[in-house]
Design a protein around this motif. Structure first.
Motif, short mmCIF file in Angstrom:
data_model
loop_
_atom_site.label_atom_id
_atom_site.label_comp_id
_atom_site.label_asym_id
_atom_site.label_seq_id
_atom_site.Cartn_x
_atom_site.Cartn_y
_atom_site.Cartn_z
N ALA A 193 12.31 -7.21 8.97
CA ALA A 193 12.73 -6.19 7.99
C ALA A 193 12.64 -6.71 6.56
CB ALA A 193 14.16 -5.73 8.28
N ILE A 194 12.73 -8.03 6.38
CA ILE A 194 12.62 -8.54 5.02
C ILE A 194 11.24 -9.14 4.76
CG2 ILE A 194 15.09 -8.92 4.67
CD1 ILE A 194 14.69 -11.85 5.36
N GLY A 195 10.29 -8.80 5.61
CA GLY A 195 8.91 -9.16 5.34
C GLY A 195 8.52 -10.56 5.77
N PHE A 201 6.81 -8.79 13.18
CA PHE A 201 6.11 -8.38 11.96
C PHE A 201 4.63 -8.12 12.27
CE2 PHE A 201 3.67 -9.53 8.15
CZ PHE A 201 4.34 -8.87 7.13
#
Lengths: 247, 271
Positions: A193-195, A201
């Motif tokens: 979610a934070i890349g 991912f």
């Protein structure tokens, strides 16, 4: 149903890097989480015999450790990850007004390792809270007589913990510790979610490009499954190794 | 003791059956009543519309948690003219396209760019908005004049958007310099806190965010050469010609009678 595995092949490097990143953050979080758990677990059990020191231990050691466990066990990991990355980290490390690091170094850190640091910090703190309770339970499960016997033989509290209590407790803690490690491996997927480019991912990227969901998510499911099975096998090996001879 | 327990258990079982029995009996007439009444209610078809309400000013939730925005007003006007009803449901962008095929949503209205790739899995209405990708850069970044200048920079995008696609073309499909986020505001937040040098996304959203967060000194860079105009369309399930015709008729009608211009001016100022 037609499966287009070619799209996974196109993005293969992303999946390979993703596996590496997943393993790294899991292992580091387990190791540091265990260290946190060791000290916090003992802090939660700390006590002192006399008046003033008893108060100090209660309010400066036991209660902060309890508050830590309550917060990280009582809020969702996903929220903790977002909180650390988008609120705590910018406060500490920010190119303009970071409290700890600022200027160009801060920009550098954030750009190259920002998501990694935040993700790792959130995972470690979360794991630490659970492992604290595992340690507490392990230590409490050791018969009180062990402590009394060791102390009456002249060992200090620290020595007793180090040589008598914790080694015995650790053996009992292995199954729940293994459980926590497996949970952590799976929960590391939330860090996407934070890349941070970990395994989930990679799947999200592919799903985003092709709007197809079977191939990427099935692929990472099997990878996660393989990793957790490997982990479970390693833990059971360790359990056997540390077993006391047949009684 | 043993006997009492058994009687108790039997009593409990009986009462469970009794309740279950009642439930069934009570349900049947209600169900048949509903099916009798259904045709009368369903004279005006109501369609469920999926929208990712985190994309101001196109679709977002206001402080009364209503879903509002440009897309919402346009499609509502379209529905008025096209003779159908719409119900908007907040749907995460990731996985949104799958909801059409699964029948969870009938229409998607979410600043969706019409692309050939997407046309393979869904049908699009006539375009209702022209957009372009826009680069946002952080405070103090001065060496970005064109899209090409992002070549050795860290770039934030929203997963699976056209911004994601163009940046992948520039930096490579599996480049670690691309950071993907679930929503455009999160990608822009990463830029704001110094995690990336730039963010690429649809102009309407980027302009809106930069304008609303002036204290962070972000600026935008336009590159008309690198970014072709894109067109937003409403998506329906592939092959749903009947619904598509209604939507297209509605779009035509609101463009003709000035309703569209009125909504456009409200959100973006005069053309």
């Amino acid at each position: 149903m037609d499966f287009r595995w070619g799209m996974i092949a196109d993005y293969a490097p992303l999946f390979v890097e993703g596996v590496q990143m997943t393993i790294i953050i899991t292992l580091v979080a387990v190791v540091f989480g265990t260290l946190i758990g060791l000290f916090m677990g003992m802090a939660r059990l700390a006590d002192a015999p006399h008046g003033l020191s008893r108060y100090l231990v209660r309010y400066l050691v036991r209660m902060p450790a309890g508050a830590y466990v309550t917060f990280f066990r009582g809020t969702p990991l996903f929220v903790q990850i977002l909180l650390v990355h988008f609120a705590l980290m910018p406060l500490l490390i920010h190119p303009v007004d970071g409290l700890v690091v600022n200027g160009d170094i801060a920009r550098d850190i954030r750009q190259n390792y920002g998501a990694f640091i935040s993700g790792l910090l959130a995972l470690t703190l979360n794991a630490g809270a659970y492992i604290t309770e595992i340690f507490r339970a392990g230590i409490q499960s050791i018969d009180k007589g062990q402590m009394e016997a060791a102390r009456s033989l002249g060992l200090s509290y620290g020595q007793t913990m180090k040589f008598v209590i914790v080694p015995q407790a650790f053996r009992r803690m292995l199954p729940p510790l293994g459980n926590e490690a497996i949970m952590l491996l799976k929960d590391s997927s939330l860090v996407s979610a934070i890349g941070l480019a970990e395994l989930a991912f990679a799947a999200r990227t592919v799903a985003g490009v092709y709007s197809r969901y079977w191939e990427p998510y099935l692929t990472i499911s099997f990878i996660y499954l393989a990793l957790t099975m490997l982990m479970a096998w390693g833990i059971s090996r360790l359990e056997k190794k540390l077993q006391i001879g047949a009684r | 003791m043993k006997n009492t327990r058994r009687t108790l258990l039997a009593g409990m079982l009986l009462s469970v059956f009794a309740v279950a029995g009642c439930g069934k009996k009570a349900e049947e007439p209600a169900a048949s009543a509903a099916s009798d009444a259904a045709p009368a209610v369903a004279q005006v078809a109501e369609y469920v519309v999926g929208t990712d309400a985190s994309y101001a000013p196109f679709e977002f939730q206001n402080d009364q948690s209503q879903i509002v925005g440009f897309d919402i007003e346009v499609l509502s006007a379209v529905a008025d003219k096209g003779g159908f009803k719409v119900k908007f449901v907040n749907t995460p962008w990731e996985g949104m396209f799958a909801t059409l095929g699964q029948g969870d949503r009938d229409i998607l209205s979410s600043a969706i760019t019409i692309t050939d790739e997407r046309k393979q899995s869904m049908d699009f209405s006539e375009p209702y908005f022209e957009a372009r990708q826009l680069i946002a850069v952080g405070k103090g970044v001065t060496d970005v004049k064109t899209f090409q200048d992002l070549k050795n920079k860290k770039v934030a995008v929203q997963t699976g958007t056209t911004g994601d696609e163009v940046v992948q073309k520039l930096l490579g499909k599996t480049s670690s310099s691309i950071k993907r986020f679930e929503s455009m505001p999160l990608a822009l937040k990463e830029l704001e806190t110094g995690g990336v040098d730039a963010a690429v996304g649809d102009n309407g959203v980027v302009i809106n965010y930069v304008k609303n967060n002036p204290q962070h000194g972000m600026t935008t860079v336009e590159d008309l050469q690198s970014f072709a105009p894109e067109y937003y369309g409403f998506a329906v399930k592939k092959g749903n010609q009947e619904l598509l015709a209604k939507v297209n008729a509605g779009i035509k009608a609101i463009k003709a009678d000035g309703t569209y211009d009125q909504i456009f001016n409200k959100y973006f100022g005069t053309k």
